[in-house]
Enzyme design. Structure first.
Site, PDB file in Angstrom:
ATOM      1  N   LYS A 221      73.668  70.278  28.466  1.00 62.53           N
ATOM      2  CA  LYS A 221      72.815  69.234  28.217  1.00 62.53           C
ATOM      3  C   LYS A 221      73.715  68.091  28.722  1.00 62.53           C
ATOM      4  O   LYS A 221      74.661  67.748  28.667  1.00 62.53           O
ATOM      5  CB  LYS A 221      72.627  68.499  26.471  1.00 62.53           C
ATOM      6  CG  LYS A 221      72.085  67.347  26.324  1.00 62.53           C
ATOM      7  CD  LYS A 221      72.119  67.327  24.588  1.00 62.53           C
ATOM      8  CE  LYS A 221      71.459  65.798  24.653  1.00 62.53           C
ATOM      9  NZ  LYS A 221      71.815  65.383  22.807  1.00 62.53           N
ATOM     10  N   ASP A 226      72.603  58.194  25.801  1.00 62.42           N
ATOM     11  CA  ASP A 226      71.389  58.519  24.812  1.00 62.42           C
ATOM     12  C   ASP A 226      71.570  57.336  24.025  1.00 62.42           C
ATOM     13  O   ASP A 226      72.013  57.131  22.734  1.00 62.42           O
ATOM     14  CB  ASP A 226      71.860  59.664  23.879  1.00 62.42           C
ATOM     15  CG  ASP A 226      70.708  59.962  22.756  1.00 62.42           C
ATOM     16  OD1 ASP A 226      69.660  59.447  22.825  1.00 62.42           O
ATOM     17  OD2 ASP A 226      71.069  60.896  21.748  1.00 62.42           O
ATOM     18  N   LYS A 233      68.495  54.092  18.499  1.00 65.62           N
ATOM     19  CA  LYS A 233      69.728  54.192  17.523  1.00 65.62           C
ATOM     20  C   LYS A 233      70.156  52.762  17.141  1.00 65.62           C
ATOM     21  O   LYS A 233      70.159  52.064  17.798  1.00 65.62           O
ATOM     22  CB  LYS A 233      70.821  54.823  18.373  1.00 65.62           C
ATOM     23  CG  LYS A 233      70.651  56.169  18.710  1.00 65.62           C
ATOM     24  CD  LYS A 233      71.970  57.082  19.393  1.00 65.62           C
ATOM     25  CE  LYS A 233      71.776  58.440  19.435  1.00 65.62           C
ATOM     26  NZ  LYS A 233      71.514  59.327  18.298  1.00 65.62           N
ATOM     27  N   ASP A 244      77.093  62.073  25.640  1.00 65.86           N
ATOM     28  CA  ASP A 244      76.006  62.784  25.327  1.00 65.86           C
ATOM     29  C   ASP A 244      75.916  64.115  26.705  1.00 65.86           C
ATOM     30  O   ASP A 244      74.878  64.799  26.597  1.00 65.86           O
ATOM     31  CB  ASP A 244      74.762  62.267  25.022  1.00 65.86           C
ATOM     32  CG  ASP A 244      73.947  62.962  24.029  1.00 65.86           C
ATOM     33  OD1 ASP A 244      74.592  63.968  23.509  1.00 65.86           O
ATOM     34  OD2 ASP A 244      72.782  62.633  24.214  1.00 65.86           O
ATOM     35  N   ASP A 303      64.714  60.219  19.669  1.00 64.65           N
ATOM     36  CA  ASP A 303      66.401  60.599  19.801  1.00 64.65           C
ATOM     37  C   ASP A 303      66.473  61.896  19.476  1.00 64.65           C
ATOM     38  O   ASP A 303      67.677  62.343  19.830  1.00 64.65           O
ATOM     39  CB  ASP A 303      66.669  59.676  18.594  1.00 64.65           C
ATOM     40  CG  ASP A 303      68.190  59.684  18.684  1.00 64.65           C
ATOM     41  OD1 ASP A 303      68.860  59.913  19.865  1.00 64.65           O
ATOM     42  OD2 ASP A 303      68.896  58.994  17.822  1.00 64.65           O
ATOM     43  N   GLU A 305      66.125  64.095  21.684  1.00 61.43           N
ATOM     44  CA  GLU A 305      65.610  64.258  22.941  1.00 61.43           C
ATOM     45  C   GLU A 305      66.333  65.594  23.710  1.00 61.43           C
ATOM     46  O   GLU A 305      65.800  66.196  24.701  1.00 61.43           O
ATOM     47  CB  GLU A 305      65.976  62.923  23.977  1.00 61.43           C
ATOM     48  CG  GLU A 305      67.363  63.114  24.520  1.00 61.43           C
ATOM     49  CD  GLU A 305      68.607  62.827  23.315  1.00 61.43           C
ATOM     50  OE1 GLU A 305      68.150  62.714  22.271  1.00 61.43           O
ATOM     51  OE2 GLU A 305      69.720  63.331  23.547  1.00 61.43           O
ATOM     52  N   ARG A 307      66.768  68.538  22.827  1.00 63.73           N
ATOM     53  CA  ARG A 307      66.019  70.042  22.743  1.00 63.73           C
ATOM     54  C   ARG A 307      64.847  69.917  23.644  1.00 63.73           C
ATOM     55  O   ARG A 307      64.424  70.930  24.122  1.00 63.73           O
ATOM     56  CB  ARG A 307      65.546  70.262  21.335  1.00 63.73           C
ATOM     57  CG  ARG A 307      64.710  68.992  20.586  1.00 63.73           C
ATOM     58  CD  ARG A 307      64.658  69.138  19.172  1.00 63.73           C
ATOM     59  NE  ARG A 307      65.788  68.562  18.400  1.00 63.73           N
ATOM     60  CZ  ARG A 307      65.855  68.419  17.137  1.00 63.73           C
ATOM     61  NH1 ARG A 307      65.164  68.982  16.431  1.00 63.73           N
ATOM     62  NH2 ARG A 307      66.922  67.812  16.706  1.00 63.73           N
TER      63      ARG A 307
HETATM   64  N1  BES Z   1      73.023  63.055  21.114  1.00 63.23           N
HETATM   65  C1  BES Z   1      72.631  63.120  19.649  1.00 63.23           C
HETATM   66  C2  BES Z   1      73.503  63.949  18.744  1.00 63.23           C
HETATM   67  C3  BES Z   1      74.777  63.293  18.360  1.00 63.23           C
HETATM   68  C4  BES Z   1      74.806  62.309  17.502  1.00 63.23           C
HETATM   69  C5  BES Z   1      75.855  63.883  18.789  1.00 63.23           C
HETATM   70  C6  BES Z   1      75.740  61.694  17.070  1.00 63.23           C
HETATM   71  C7  BES Z   1      77.127  63.281  18.257  1.00 63.23           C
HETATM   72  C8  BES Z   1      76.998  62.301  17.600  1.00 63.23           C
HETATM   73  C9  BES Z   1      71.303  63.636  19.729  1.00 63.23           C
HETATM   74  O1  BES Z   1      70.319  63.483  20.786  1.00 63.23           O
HETATM   75  C10 BES Z   1      70.448  63.047  18.531  1.00 63.23           C
HETATM   76  O2  BES Z   1      70.276  61.942  18.629  1.00 63.23           O
HETATM   77  N2  BES Z   1      70.224  63.840  17.309  1.00 63.23           N
HETATM   78  C11 BES Z   1      69.448  63.254  16.442  1.00 63.23           C
HETATM   79  C12 BES Z   1      68.294  64.088  16.117  1.00 63.23           C
HETATM   80  C13 BES Z   1      67.513  63.782  14.922  1.00 63.23           C
HETATM   81  C14 BES Z   1      66.576  62.471  15.476  1.00 63.23           C
HETATM   82  C15 BES Z   1      66.661  64.854  14.222  1.00 63.23           C
HETATM   83  C16 BES Z   1      70.654  63.176  15.206  1.00 63.23           C
HETATM   84  O3  BES Z   1      71.353  63.859  15.141  1.00 63.23           O
HETATM   85  O4  BES Z   1      70.424  62.277  14.565  1.00 63.23           O
HETATM   86 ZN    ZN Z   2      71.538  63.383  22.392  1.00 62.87          ZN
HETATM   87 MN    MN Z   3      69.228  61.774  20.658  1.00 59.80          MN
END
Ligand code: BES
Ligand code: ZN
Ligand code: MN
Length: 450
Positions: A221, A226, A233, A244, A303, A305, A307
């Site tokens: 990825k 992000d 966010k 990310d 967010d 994204e 997947r």
């Molecule tokens: N890149 C983030 C995941 C992440 C968040 C990694 C904080 C490390 C620290 C990912 O793209 C994301 O934003 N995931 C969301 C998913 C949710 C919207 C279902 C998350 O984990 O909040």
């Molecule tokens: Zn992300």
């Molecule tokens: Mn995200």
């Protein structure tokens, strides 16, 4: 007579046994256990060396009995050759001698303190592997630490092309957004829709194995920043979302290590790189997209994204007829909640692959922890308007993200590493760790032996 073997940690100063086998090396060098014996038994080992009763020559053996400072009934001092690198042959000679000596004695059990013998081959190999891994980790960390305005999808493509320079068995190809569109990678493009930086699909091929051997595919990825997109966010700590792309960085680092180690495997490294930004052209919550696989996705949260970019890349990976596919992604905050920064979350649709990856992580001190992909969790992805939603609600966020990916990885043995907790450190030590390069390189080296 049947023999039973056990490995345990014990100390020659304390362990009762019929027979203790202790290594002596050439040039007056002795093993740690021989030194303890010497200290507890009136300088006996050093004296024997001085009297030229012991040379340390491979296979030389000398019995000692009833030592008052040692709980073993007998001690077999065993010559094992050079201290800093006993050859395999020397070690075999020594072991054969020890076996015949013990057999000829009346000892009912024996304790061998021969783990203290350093094997020259293994030693050199271990050093080389360590150096290769270190180079890969260094590259992954350097890339991970770059700010988002430097490390763009295009920048990652250039770095991948650098790896291919002056190499005969390494190629890099970069697909443009136009090509991605033709391939039908709409889930991927739906993420980059809000960004001014063009998405890049970066394909690196390393051919270290036999031509006919199916490759292992790594997918990283590479969200170079992000922001969350329209599902923006919160501001606090958002700078860390430059990390990310650490999954992508670990794929590049692993490819670099394979090159340096001349590993005898075929590996395809795919980096899916883009930014996740809000704009007038960005994907909106509620939008429905058709993935390359044909499955439709309702984007309930922009967010989630990772997947979306990964699912199309997993479909693309099918064309390599892979032996295994492993994707690496800073995928969910929920994984950090579950496992912290110590273990990466491991998911797989094959038990054997999962076990091999767990073992590689233990070997390389870069551990992962096995998580479930049970049917029960899949229900959380149900959508009224599409084949699935891109989020699965509050519970088990790391698991439902992995379940989502598994729907695009049905046609090959697949594993997913959620490295959201392990890829970087926060606070005063803020920075990329280079994980899971050690795990991945170890896994691929282990595969090359097969
Ligand atoms: N890149 C983030 C995941 C992440 C968040 C990694 C904080 C490390 C620290 C990912 O793209 C994301 O934003 N995931 C969301 C998913 C949710 C919207 C279902 C998350 O984990 O909040
Ligand atoms: Zn992300
Ligand atoms: Mn995200």
């Amino acid at each position: 007579m049947d023999l039973e073997y056990q490995a345990k940690s014990s100390d020659i100063a304390k362990q009762r046994t019929d027979c203790a086998v202790v290594a002596i090396f050439e040039n007056g060098n002795i093993s740690a256990s021989a030194q303890i014996l010497n200290n507890n038994c009136d300088n006996i080992v050093r004296d024997l060396i001085k009297q030229e009763e012991l040379s340390g020559k491979p296979g030389q053996a000398l019995w000692l009995y009833h030592l008052s400072g040692c709980p073993a009934l007998r001690v077999l001092l065993l010559g094992c050759g050079a201290e800093n690198g006993c050859t395999e042959n020397d070690f075999r000679t020594a072991l054969q001698k020890a076996a015949s000596e013990i057999k000829g004695s009346s000892a009912k059990d024996a304790t061998l303190y021969l783990h203290e013998v350093k094997l020259r081959r293994q030693l050199q190999k271990g050093l080389d592997t360590g150096r290769g891994i270190a180079a890969g980790v260094a590259l992954a960390r350097d890339l991970g630490n770059q700010p988002g305005n430097v490390c763009t999808p295009t920048f990652l493509g250039k770095e991948a092309k650098k790896l291919a320079r002056n190499q005969s068995n390494f190629t890099t190809k970069v697909l443009s957004e136009k090509q991605l569109k033709e391939l039908g990678m709409n889930a991927l493009l739906s993420v980059s829709a809000g960004s001014d930086e063009p998405a890049q699909l970066i394909i690196m091929e390393y051919k270290g194995g036999r031509k006919t051997q199916a490759p292992h595919v790594l997918v990283g990825k590479g969200i170079t920043f992000d922001s969350g997109g329209i599902s923006l966010k919160p501001g606090l700590g958002m700078d860390e979302m430059k990390f990310d792309m650490c999954g992508a960085a670990s794929v590049l680092g692993t490819m670099q290590a394979l090159l340096q180690l001349k590993a005898a495997v075929n590996v395809v490294g795919i980096v899916v790189a883009c930014e996740n930004m809000p704009s007038g052209g960005a994907t909106k919550p509620g939008d429905i997209i058709k993935s390359m696989s044909g499955q439709t996705i309702e984007v309930l949260n922009t967010d989630a994204e990772g997947r979306l970019v990964l699912c199309d890349t997993l479909t693309y990976a099918e064309r390599f007829k892979p032996k295994t596919v492993i994707d690496v992604a800073t995928l969910t905050g929920a994984c950090v909640v579950a496992l912290g920064k110590h273990a990466s979350g491991l998911y797989s649709n094959r038990e054997e692959l999962a076990q091999q990856l767990l073992e590689s992580g233990r070997q390389a001190s870069d551990r992962a922890w096995h998580m479930p992909l049970w049917d029960e969790y899949h229900k959380q992805l149900d959508s009224n308007f599409a084949d699935m939603a891109n989020i699965g609600g509050r519970d088990a966020g790391s698991v439902t993200a992995a379940c989502f990916l598994s729907r695009f990885a049905k046609n090959y043995p697949w594993a997913h590493l959620d490295i959201a907790g392990t890829a970087w450190l926060s606070g005063p030590q803020k920075g990329a760790t280079g994980r899971p390069v050690p795990l991945l390189v170890q896994y691929l080296i282990n595969q090359s032996g097969k």
